[in-house]
Scaffold this active site. Structure first.
Site, PDB file in Angstrom:
ATOM      1  N   CYS A   2     -19.954 175.373 116.091  1.00 50.67           N
ATOM      2  CA  CYS A   2     -20.106 175.304 117.542  1.00 50.67           C
ATOM      3  C   CYS A   2     -18.867 174.662 118.169  1.00 50.67           C
ATOM      4  O   CYS A   2     -18.209 173.835 117.557  1.00 50.67           O
ATOM      5  CB  CYS A   2     -21.314 174.448 117.900  1.00 50.67           C
ATOM      6  SG  CYS A   2     -22.835 175.033 117.193  1.00 50.67           S
ATOM      7  N   ARG A  27     -13.059 179.377 114.894  1.00 50.57           N
ATOM      8  CA  ARG A  27     -13.998 178.561 114.124  1.00 50.57           C
ATOM      9  C   ARG A  27     -15.285 179.331 113.797  1.00 50.57           C
ATOM     10  O   ARG A  27     -16.101 178.856 113.023  1.00 50.57           O
ATOM     11  CB  ARG A  27     -14.376 177.306 114.940  1.00 50.57           C
ATOM     12  CG  ARG A  27     -13.225 176.344 115.150  1.00 50.57           C
ATOM     13  CD  ARG A  27     -13.397 175.523 116.412  1.00 50.57           C
ATOM     14  NE  ARG A  27     -14.640 174.792 116.425  1.00 50.57           N
ATOM     15  CZ  ARG A  27     -14.753 173.499 116.190  1.00 50.57           C
ATOM     16  NH1 ARG A  27     -13.689 172.785 115.925  1.00 50.57           N
ATOM     17  NH2 ARG A  27     -15.910 172.909 116.233  1.00 50.57           N
ATOM     18  N   TRP A  72     -22.712 178.340 116.858  1.00 55.46           N
ATOM     19  CA  TRP A  72     -22.808 178.893 115.504  1.00 55.46           C
ATOM     20  C   TRP A  72     -24.179 178.470 115.017  1.00 55.46           C
ATOM     21  O   TRP A  72     -24.417 177.296 114.756  1.00 55.46           O
ATOM     22  CB  TRP A  72     -21.688 178.314 114.636  1.00 55.46           C
ATOM     23  CG  TRP A  72     -21.479 179.101 113.402  1.00 55.46           C
ATOM     24  CD1 TRP A  72     -20.949 180.348 113.306  1.00 55.46           C
ATOM     25  CD2 TRP A  72     -21.810 178.695 112.071  1.00 55.46           C
ATOM     26  NE1 TRP A  72     -20.922 180.736 111.990  1.00 55.46           N
ATOM     27  CE2 TRP A  72     -21.436 179.761 111.223  1.00 55.46           C
ATOM     28  CE3 TRP A  72     -22.364 177.555 111.517  1.00 55.46           C
ATOM     29  CZ2 TRP A  72     -21.617 179.703 109.846  1.00 55.46           C
ATOM     30  CZ3 TRP A  72     -22.543 177.497 110.151  1.00 55.46           C
ATOM     31  CH2 TRP A  72     -22.172 178.571 109.332  1.00 55.46           C
ATOM     32  N   ASN A  96     -23.005 170.106 120.058  1.00 56.90           N
ATOM     33  CA  ASN A  96     -22.689 170.405 118.654  1.00 56.90           C
ATOM     34  C   ASN A  96     -23.375 169.344 117.818  1.00 56.90           C
ATOM     35  O   ASN A  96     -23.307 168.159 118.151  1.00 56.90           O
ATOM     36  CB  ASN A  96     -21.193 170.262 118.367  1.00 56.90           C
ATOM     37  CG  ASN A  96     -20.376 171.287 119.082  1.00 56.90           C
ATOM     38  OD1 ASN A  96     -20.916 172.200 119.677  1.00 56.90           O
ATOM     39  ND2 ASN A  96     -19.067 171.124 119.018  1.00 56.90           N
ATOM     40  N   GLY A  97     -23.985 169.727 116.712  1.00 57.41           N
ATOM     41  CA  GLY A  97     -24.587 168.727 115.823  1.00 57.41           C
ATOM     42  C   GLY A  97     -26.036 169.066 115.540  1.00 57.41           C
ATOM     43  O   GLY A  97     -26.498 170.174 115.813  1.00 57.41           O
ATOM     44  N   GLU A 477     -15.480 177.486  87.937  1.00 56.72           N
ATOM     45  CA  GLU A 477     -15.062 177.494  89.338  1.00 56.72           C
ATOM     46  C   GLU A 477     -13.588 177.082  89.467  1.00 56.72           C
ATOM     47  O   GLU A 477     -12.846 177.657  90.272  1.00 56.72           O
ATOM     48  CB  GLU A 477     -15.977 176.566  90.157  1.00 56.72           C
ATOM     49  CG  GLU A 477     -15.646 176.418  91.625  1.00 56.72           C
ATOM     50  CD  GLU A 477     -15.659 177.734  92.403  1.00 56.72           C
ATOM     51  OE1 GLU A 477     -16.083 178.771  91.870  1.00 56.72           O
ATOM     52  OE2 GLU A 477     -15.186 177.718  93.559  1.00 56.72           O
ATOM     53  N   LYS A 481     -10.827 179.447  91.169  1.00 55.06           N
ATOM     54  CA  LYS A 481      -9.996 179.011  92.308  1.00 55.06           C
ATOM     55  C   LYS A 481      -8.524 179.215  91.997  1.00 55.06           C
ATOM     56  O   LYS A 481      -7.762 179.704  92.823  1.00 55.06           O
ATOM     57  CB  LYS A 481     -10.213 177.523  92.611  1.00 55.06           C
ATOM     58  CG  LYS A 481     -11.398 177.082  93.405  1.00 55.06           C
ATOM     59  CD  LYS A 481     -11.521 177.537  94.824  1.00 55.06           C
ATOM     60  CE  LYS A 481     -12.097 178.921  94.896  1.00 55.06           C
ATOM     61  NZ  LYS A 481     -13.500 179.042  95.138  1.00 55.06           N
ATOM     62  N   GLU A 484      -7.534 182.930  91.900  1.00 60.81           N
ATOM     63  CA  GLU A 484      -7.666 183.548  93.208  1.00 60.81           C
ATOM     64  C   GLU A 484      -6.467 183.254  94.114  1.00 60.81           C
ATOM     65  O   GLU A 484      -5.959 184.139  94.781  1.00 60.81           O
ATOM     66  CB  GLU A 484      -8.948 182.983  93.832  1.00 60.81           C
ATOM     67  CG  GLU A 484      -9.452 183.666  95.034  1.00 60.81           C
ATOM     68  CD  GLU A 484     -10.781 183.062  95.507  1.00 60.81           C
ATOM     69  OE1 GLU A 484     -11.158 181.950  95.069  1.00 60.81           O
ATOM     70  OE2 GLU A 484     -11.428 183.705  96.339  1.00 60.81           O
ATOM     71  N   HIS A 500     -14.602 179.330  68.845  1.00 63.59           N
ATOM     72  CA  HIS A 500     -15.129 180.616  68.383  1.00 63.59           C
ATOM     73  C   HIS A 500     -14.243 181.776  68.829  1.00 63.59           C
ATOM     74  O   HIS A 500     -14.703 182.911  68.934  1.00 63.59           O
ATOM     75  CB  HIS A 500     -16.562 180.806  68.885  1.00 63.59           C
ATOM     76  CG  HIS A 500     -17.490 179.753  68.360  1.00 63.59           C
ATOM     77  ND1 HIS A 500     -17.888 179.700  67.052  1.00 63.59           N
ATOM     78  CD2 HIS A 500     -18.038 178.662  68.959  1.00 63.59           C
ATOM     79  CE1 HIS A 500     -18.665 178.645  66.865  1.00 63.59           C
ATOM     80  NE2 HIS A 500     -18.776 177.994  68.016  1.00 63.59           N
ATOM     81  N   LYS A 599     -12.814 187.726 102.682  1.00 64.80           N
ATOM     82  CA  LYS A 599     -13.758 186.611 102.779  1.00 64.80           C
ATOM     83  C   LYS A 599     -15.180 187.084 102.520  1.00 64.80           C
ATOM     84  O   LYS A 599     -15.968 186.402 101.896  1.00 64.80           O
ATOM     85  CB  LYS A 599     -13.644 185.967 104.169  1.00 64.80           C
ATOM     86  CG  LYS A 599     -14.519 184.738 104.358  1.00 64.80           C
ATOM     87  CD  LYS A 599     -14.027 183.584 103.516  1.00 64.80           C
ATOM     88  CE  LYS A 599     -14.940 182.388 103.543  1.00 64.80           C
ATOM     89  NZ  LYS A 599     -14.711 181.500 102.383  1.00 64.80           N
TER      90      LYS A 599
HETATM   91  O1  M6R Z   1     -20.328 185.136 100.529  1.00 64.46           O
HETATM   92  P1  M6R Z   1     -20.668 185.038  99.083  1.00 64.46           P
HETATM   93  O2  M6R Z   1     -20.911 183.643  98.632  1.00 64.46           O
HETATM   94  O3  M6R Z   1     -21.775 185.950  98.679  1.00 64.46           O
HETATM   95  O4  M6R Z   1     -19.365 185.552  98.337  1.00 64.46           O
HETATM   96  C1  M6R Z   1     -19.345 185.732  96.959  1.00 64.46           C
HETATM   97  C2  M6R Z   1     -17.939 185.881  96.447  1.00 64.46           C
HETATM   98  O5  M6R Z   1     -17.337 187.020  96.987  1.00 64.46           O
HETATM   99  C3  M6R Z   1     -17.091 184.656  96.779  1.00 64.46           C
HETATM  100  O6  M6R Z   1     -17.674 183.490  96.308  1.00 64.46           O
HETATM  101  C4  M6R Z   1     -15.686 184.773  96.179  1.00 64.46           C
HETATM  102  O7  M6R Z   1     -15.762 184.681  94.803  1.00 64.46           O
HETATM  103  C5  M6R Z   1     -14.818 183.667  96.778  1.00 64.46           C
HETATM  104  N1  M6R Z   1     -13.644 184.240  97.365  1.00 64.46           N
HETATM  105  C6  M6R Z   1     -14.419 182.633  95.810  1.00 64.46           C
HETATM  106  O8  M6R Z   1     -13.566 181.679  96.354  1.00 64.46           O
END
Ligand code: M6R
Length: 604
Positions: A2, A27, A72, A96-97, A477, A481, A484, A500, A599
């Site tokens: 928001c 945002r 939002w 907002n909040g 993860e 990261k 990516e 293994h 995204k």
């Molecule tokens: O919006 P979602 O959480 O469903 O998205 C899933 C993946 O596409 C997302 O987590 C992707 O792996 C990210 N870019 C990781 O940073």
């Protein structure tokens, strides 16, 4: 997220409010509205969708004082009725909040005859200000806000005079000082076109704009002296609050986003988690035989932690499935299964398709997502929102840690319903959960150590992230990261599995990040570290602050504060995110928009 804006001056307020709101568009929002004081009283217009939508519906509004909002959705769907401003009699408010004691205030105000038209918590603020208004808006706002528990940056306008009054607690609010005109906004970006002289409000401070005057008060209505600052950032830097990338900004927001995910959901007194959005009864939770988590990417990694929590705490057999695989796997499911799709965006096609599929088996469904009103939230019975605020960087960071928090909350809720967790244990866990935001901040304050290590290994072609048990999902993860955003090949591995096969790849050229916080598998992890050290790998350990032993076996240690063994994954997540970020930055990668990635992945 928001956004709020407000203006009092000599110019027409409407174009200024709309322009300022547009500067907050980055945002994310799903509805917008304004209230302007005209000679006929308050003129309030709002609509779902974009600001351009709102703009196209506006008549010519004449007035030099007004407030505006982009919403939002968090409580209540993204509809026109739920959009701000909300009005009570002669007063309008934008906010907002989150109002934590909304229900209590709602009941109280309702019994006094106040009518509620929306599903939002904000409406209580309008009614409270109206209840206390006797000609002094500052006094009414203070009296009203004294009744409120929760977070707010809120701006009020009353049709009696050309004045905007705004206040904050735990939600950003800045005042802008112009020439014969003054502004307020939730974000300095909204103001930069008009002024670079700003005053940041602290919690429990009020600002009043009227005529060319700007005054600051505390909650005792005593004047407060504030420092005016000059903003040198350009608009692009301001959108990122001065950070070079949204990803770094979002990593830094985690002390707040984790707090927001927890807010209003913990009752330390009885050690209970309050998830009113979960409609499964205690009886139904007891009868669950299985949980299936479906998700992709980072959300899948969060789901893997969920398995440890639901099985370890609540004793419910849990499987975690990649959405795109699960859909075509002829799953064995029935009505004793609870399916939990996890998706930050709520629009991931693979997860939505898998969710639609499981419904045909009669499973119960409960989604964890960050965005209100998305396709996923409409497909399921219950939704637990992560409340992390919009995430702009393609790499998920703050939404990941908020997903972890949502999973802790659900696991405790289920464990208590199934009488698998006593009050003492749940109380201790909830207290530790509440301490996490402060601990995240400690890690962020110490980021130079992480930067140094990231630079040291940024030329590596391959990286390994090792973890066991609760830290295994974070190893995955960390590797995701790094891949990516830095394009370095990285593998996340369960440390015990390395011997293994993948141990064959280990050499002095493959840095290993070992997630080795205290817990059940700590000793085993030390053995795995020795295995890779013996093959010449440089080892960077992530360990707790009280660990005096680990530095004997590794090349460098990044420390995280001491917490409950179950909660370390939240802290180690922040470290691997920063490590990936600084590595990618050292390599000059386009961090917020990595090549080939989007995204929200809305195709199967
Ligand atoms: O919006 P979602 O959480 O469903 O998205 C899933 C993946 O596409 C997302 O987590 C992707 O792996 C990210 N870019 C990781 O940073």
């Amino acid at each position: 997220m928001c956004g709020i804006v407000g203006y009092v001056g000599k110019k027409e307020a409407t174009p200024i409010l709309l322009d300022a709101l547009k500067r907050l568009e980055y945002r994310g929002y799903d509805s917008a509205g304004i209230a302007v004081l005209t000679d006929k009283g308050l003129s309030v217009y709002k609509t779902e969708g974009k600001i351009s939508n709102l703009e196209s519906k506006l008549p010519d509004i004449k007035g030099t004082c007004g407030i505006g909002h982009t919403r939002w959705a968090t409580q209540g769907a993204p509809t026109t009725i739920n959009a701000h401003p909300h009005v009570s009699g002669n007063i309008a408010v934008v906010h907002n909040g989150i109002i934590e004691n909304y229900q209590e205030l709602y009941d109280e105000l309702k019994s006094e005859g106040y009518e509620f038209v929306s599903e939002t918590d904000t409406e209580v603020l309008a009614h409270l200000a109206h209840r206390y208004y006797k000609g002094n808006l500052v006094a009414a706002v203070i009296e009203g806000l004294k009744k409120v528990k929760g977070s707010y940056a809120a701006a009020f306008i009353c049709e009696d005079s050309e004045q905007v009054v705004a206040a904050r607690k735990d939600s950003p609010l800045v005042a802008g000082i112009g020439n014969g005109e003054n502004f307020i906004a939730s974000d300095v970006t909204a103001l930069l076109k008009y002024t670079r002289k700003v005053v940041y409000l602290h919690d429990f401070e009020i600002v009043s704009l009227s005529g060319g005057n700007i005054e600051f008060f505390n909650f005792e209505e005593k004047p407060v002296k504030k420092k005016t600052e000059s903003i040198e950032w350009n608009i692009e830097a301001a959108e990122k609050s001065g950070y070079p990338h949204f990803m770094l900004k979002e990593i830094h927001e985690q002390a707040i986003s984790v707090h927001d995910t927890l807010m209003g959901r913990l009752s330390e007194l009885g050690g209970d988690v309050m998830l009113s959005e979960v409609t499964l009864t205690r009886e139904e939770i007891r009868e669950l035989e299985r949980i299936v988590i479906i998700a992709c990417g980072t959300s899948y990694n969060a789901g893997l932690l969920g398995k440890y929590l639901f099985e370890g705490l609540a004793g419910i057999h849990t499987d975690v499935e990649i959405s795109s695989e699960f859909r075509y796997a002829n799953p064995v499911l029935d009505e004793t299964t609870l399916v939990i799709p996890i998706s930050q965006s709520g629009e991931t096609a693979d997860t939505i398709a898998a969710t639609k599929e499981v419904k045909t088996y009669g499973c119960r469904t409960l989604a964890i997502t960050n965005v209100v009103g998305t396709t996923l939230s409409r497909e399921v019975e219950n939704v637990v929102y992560t409340m992390a605020g919009p995430e702009i960087g393609v790499a998920a960071t703050k939404t990941f840690t908020s997903q972890l928090i949502a999973l802790y909350l659900l696991a405790v809720h289920f464990a208590k319903a199934r009488k698998r967790m006593d009050v003492d244990r749940s109380k201790r866990l909830l207290v530790s959960l509440k301490q996490l935001p402060g601990m995240i901040q400690q890690i962020l304050n110490n980021k130079e150590t992480i930067l140094k290590q990231a630079k040291r290994f940024s030329n590596a072609r391959d990286y390994f992230f090792l973890g066991r048990s609760l830290n295994f999902p974070i190893a995955l993860e960390g590797a995701l990261k790094l891949k990516e955003i830095s394009y370095i090949h990285a593998e996340g591995y369960a440390a015990g599995e390395l011997k293994h096969g993948p141990l064959a790849l280990i050499s002095k050229d493959t840095p290993v990040v070992a997630l080795a916080t205290r817990g059940l598998t700590y000793d085993k992890m030390l053995n795995n570290i020795k295995e890779v050290k013996a093959r010449g790998s440089p080892v960077l350990a992530i360990a707790s602050m009280d660990d005096t032993e680990i530095s004997k076996y590794v090349d460098a240690v990044i420390r995280v504060p001491v917490t409950d063994e179950l909660l370390y994954p939240v802290l180690t997540s922040v470290v691997v995110q920063l490590l990936a970020y600084y590595t990618a930055d050292a390599l000059g990668c386009p961090i917020d928009k990595p090549r080939n990635l989007a995204k929200s992945v809305t195709v199967e």
